[in-house]
Design an enzyme around this catalytic site. Sequence first.
Site, PDB file in Angstrom:
ATOM      1  N   SER A 137       0.842  -1.197   0.000  1.00 36.95           N
ATOM      2  CA  SER A 137       0.000   0.000   0.000  1.00 36.95           C
ATOM      3  C   SER A 137       0.876   1.245   0.000  1.00 36.95           C
ATOM      4  CB  SER A 137      -0.891   0.032   1.248  1.00 36.95           C
ATOM      5  OG  SER A 137      -1.556   1.289   1.320  1.00 36.95           O
ATOM      6  N   TYR A 150      -3.011  -1.683  10.277  1.00 39.26           N
ATOM      7  CA  TYR A 150      -3.032  -2.077   8.863  1.00 39.26           C
ATOM      8  C   TYR A 150      -1.763  -1.572   8.157  1.00 39.26           C
ATOM      9  CZ  TYR A 150      -4.499  -1.814   3.945  1.00 39.26           C
ATOM     10  OH  TYR A 150      -4.559  -1.923   2.576  1.00 39.26           O
TER      11      TYR A 150
HETATM   12  P1  NDP Z   1     -11.548  -5.945  -1.056  1.00 37.88           P
HETATM   13  O1  NDP Z   1     -11.938  -5.789   0.368  1.00 37.88           O
HETATM   14  O2  NDP Z   1     -12.354  -5.262  -2.098  1.00 37.88           O
HETATM   15  O3  NDP Z   1     -11.435  -7.502  -1.432  1.00 37.88           O
HETATM   16  C1  NDP Z   1     -10.757  -8.335  -0.561  1.00 37.88           C
HETATM   17  C2  NDP Z   1     -10.517  -9.677  -1.206  1.00 37.88           C
HETATM   18  O4  NDP Z   1      -9.759 -10.476  -0.288  1.00 37.88           O
HETATM   19  C3  NDP Z   1     -11.775 -10.453  -1.492  1.00 37.88           C
HETATM   20  O5  NDP Z   1     -11.555 -11.291  -2.593  1.00 37.88           O
HETATM   21  C4  NDP Z   1     -11.963 -11.275  -0.225  1.00 37.88           C
HETATM   22  O6  NDP Z   1     -12.704 -12.494  -0.430  1.00 37.88           O
HETATM   23  C5  NDP Z   1     -10.532 -11.600   0.118  1.00 37.88           C
HETATM   24  N1  NDP Z   1     -10.347 -11.795   1.556  1.00 37.88           N
HETATM   25  C6  NDP Z   1     -10.560 -10.882   2.531  1.00 37.88           C
HETATM   26  N2  NDP Z   1     -10.332 -11.435   3.734  1.00 37.88           N
HETATM   27  C7  NDP Z   1      -9.951 -12.702   3.507  1.00 37.88           C
HETATM   28  C8  NDP Z   1      -9.602 -13.788   4.351  1.00 37.88           C
HETATM   29  N3  NDP Z   1      -9.573 -13.686   5.687  1.00 37.88           N
HETATM   30  N4  NDP Z   1      -9.286 -14.968   3.776  1.00 37.88           N
HETATM   31  C9  NDP Z   1      -9.306 -15.098   2.430  1.00 37.88           C
HETATM   32  N5  NDP Z   1      -9.642 -14.120   1.582  1.00 37.88           N
HETATM   33  C10 NDP Z   1      -9.966 -12.937   2.116  1.00 37.88           C
HETATM   34  O7  NDP Z   1     -10.010  -5.466  -1.103  1.00 37.88           O
HETATM   35  P2  NDP Z   1      -9.270  -4.513  -2.149  1.00 37.88           P
HETATM   36  O8  NDP Z   1      -9.484  -5.019  -3.511  1.00 37.88           O
HETATM   37  O9  NDP Z   1      -9.590  -3.112  -1.830  1.00 37.88           O
HETATM   38  O10 NDP Z   1      -7.751  -4.726  -1.719  1.00 37.88           O
HETATM   39  C11 NDP Z   1      -6.922  -5.680  -2.349  1.00 37.88           C
HETATM   40  C12 NDP Z   1      -5.503  -5.462  -1.848  1.00 37.88           C
HETATM   41  O11 NDP Z   1      -5.078  -4.124  -2.151  1.00 37.88           O
HETATM   42  C13 NDP Z   1      -5.343  -5.627  -0.339  1.00 37.88           C
HETATM   43  O12 NDP Z   1      -4.098  -6.220  -0.066  1.00 37.88           O
HETATM   44  C14 NDP Z   1      -5.349  -4.198   0.166  1.00 37.88           C
HETATM   45  O13 NDP Z   1      -4.696  -4.074   1.392  1.00 37.88           O
HETATM   46  C15 NDP Z   1      -4.608  -3.504  -0.960  1.00 37.88           C
HETATM   47  N6  NDP Z   1      -4.863  -2.072  -1.059  1.00 37.88           N
HETATM   48  C16 NDP Z   1      -6.121  -1.605  -1.303  1.00 37.88           C
HETATM   49  C17 NDP Z   1      -6.329  -0.247  -1.434  1.00 37.88           C
HETATM   50  C18 NDP Z   1      -7.673   0.324  -1.733  1.00 37.88           C
HETATM   51  O14 NDP Z   1      -7.814   1.563  -1.729  1.00 37.88           O
HETATM   52  N7  NDP Z   1      -8.698  -0.474  -2.014  1.00 37.88           N
HETATM   53  C19 NDP Z   1      -5.224   0.731  -1.260  1.00 37.88           C
HETATM   54  C20 NDP Z   1      -3.949   0.120  -1.014  1.00 37.88           C
HETATM   55  C21 NDP Z   1      -3.783  -1.234  -0.904  1.00 37.88           C
HETATM   56  P3  NDP Z   1     -14.343 -12.539  -0.229  1.00 37.88           P
HETATM   57  O15 NDP Z   1     -14.922 -11.859  -1.438  1.00 37.88           O
HETATM   58  O16 NDP Z   1     -14.667 -13.980  -0.164  1.00 37.88           O
HETATM   59  O17 NDP Z   1     -14.617 -11.795   1.046  1.00 37.88           O
END
Ligand code: NDP
Length: 244
Positions: A137, A150
């Site tokens: 991030s 986080y």
């Molecule tokens: P979302 O919350 O939109 O999606 C999360 C994804 O991870 C889903 O596919 C979810 O599965 C899965 N997931 C969450 N928790 C678990 C768990 N305990 N076990 C297995 N799978 C899990 O996340 P984003 O797309 O926003 O983020 C993706 C990455 O980008 C992350 O690493 C985040 O930290 C990083 N990021 C995001 C930013 C943003 O602004 N969005 C900014 C900077 C970094 P399910 O659908 O089944 O819940």
Amino acid sequence: MTGASRGIGRGIAERLAADGALVAVHYARNAEAAGAVVSSIRAAGGQAFPLCTELGVPGDTESLYTAFDAALVRRGIEPRLDVLVNNAAVSGSARIHEVTAELVDRIFSVNVKALLLLTREGLTRMPEGGRVINISSAITRMSYPESIVYSMSKGALNTLTLALAKELGPRGITVNAVAPGFTATDMNAKLRTTPEGLARLAGLSVFDRIGSPSDIAGAVAFLASPDALWVTGQLLDASGGMHL
Ligand code: NDP
């Protein structure tokens, strides 16, 4: 490809599939969303299968790879992992006075412990020339006290990237991290419910807009491609110039 059912993960999964990869669309609970990603990839002529495992619970690594290997064997393919994208993560807003032991355990068990163990196991299946790509991030490059735990978990990911890149160099495997800025996904939907909130996030980028999953997918696709074979141990910023 962990966390591929929604958001940035979905964008990366669709892009890597379009570039020719067979993609394991991993998710935790949202089978319907994962199914939609698999269908969209197949409809576009690509290859994908769903892979369900909750991360951050006992036995997560074992159950993920048992299901992964079985899915490949069913397709007549020896278990093998060319590109591991560590994307799944949980977030949580808490300033220092709001931090609890439970929050630390939850965030670190998914974002750090599970990721580390599934990388260790994935590397046993990775051939020479493989790729590990960690989704970090932009808040590891700036101060973001609003989500201190986080942010720390993403800092651990950057440190892992650096250490692993040296460790895996002799195997011809590159290890890099991509640092998105605010990207339009469920993770930050609450911050975008008002026009003012959306404008504030957009204003953090020099392009005056919030990122989209495909913006991040482009950076990941580069690191996964043969063009990036000489790039390792790097944190590639994909934040739209958020910290400039
Ligand atoms: P979302 O919350 O939109 O999606 C999360 C994804 O991870 C889903 O596919 C979810 O599965 C899965 N997931 C969450 N928790 C678990 C768990 N305990 N076990 C297995 N799978 C899990 O996340 P984003 O797309 O926003 O983020 C993706 C990455 O980008 C992350 O690493 C985040 O930290 C990083 N990021 C995001 C930013 C943003 O602004 N969005 C900014 C900077 C970094 P399910 O659908 O089944 O819940």
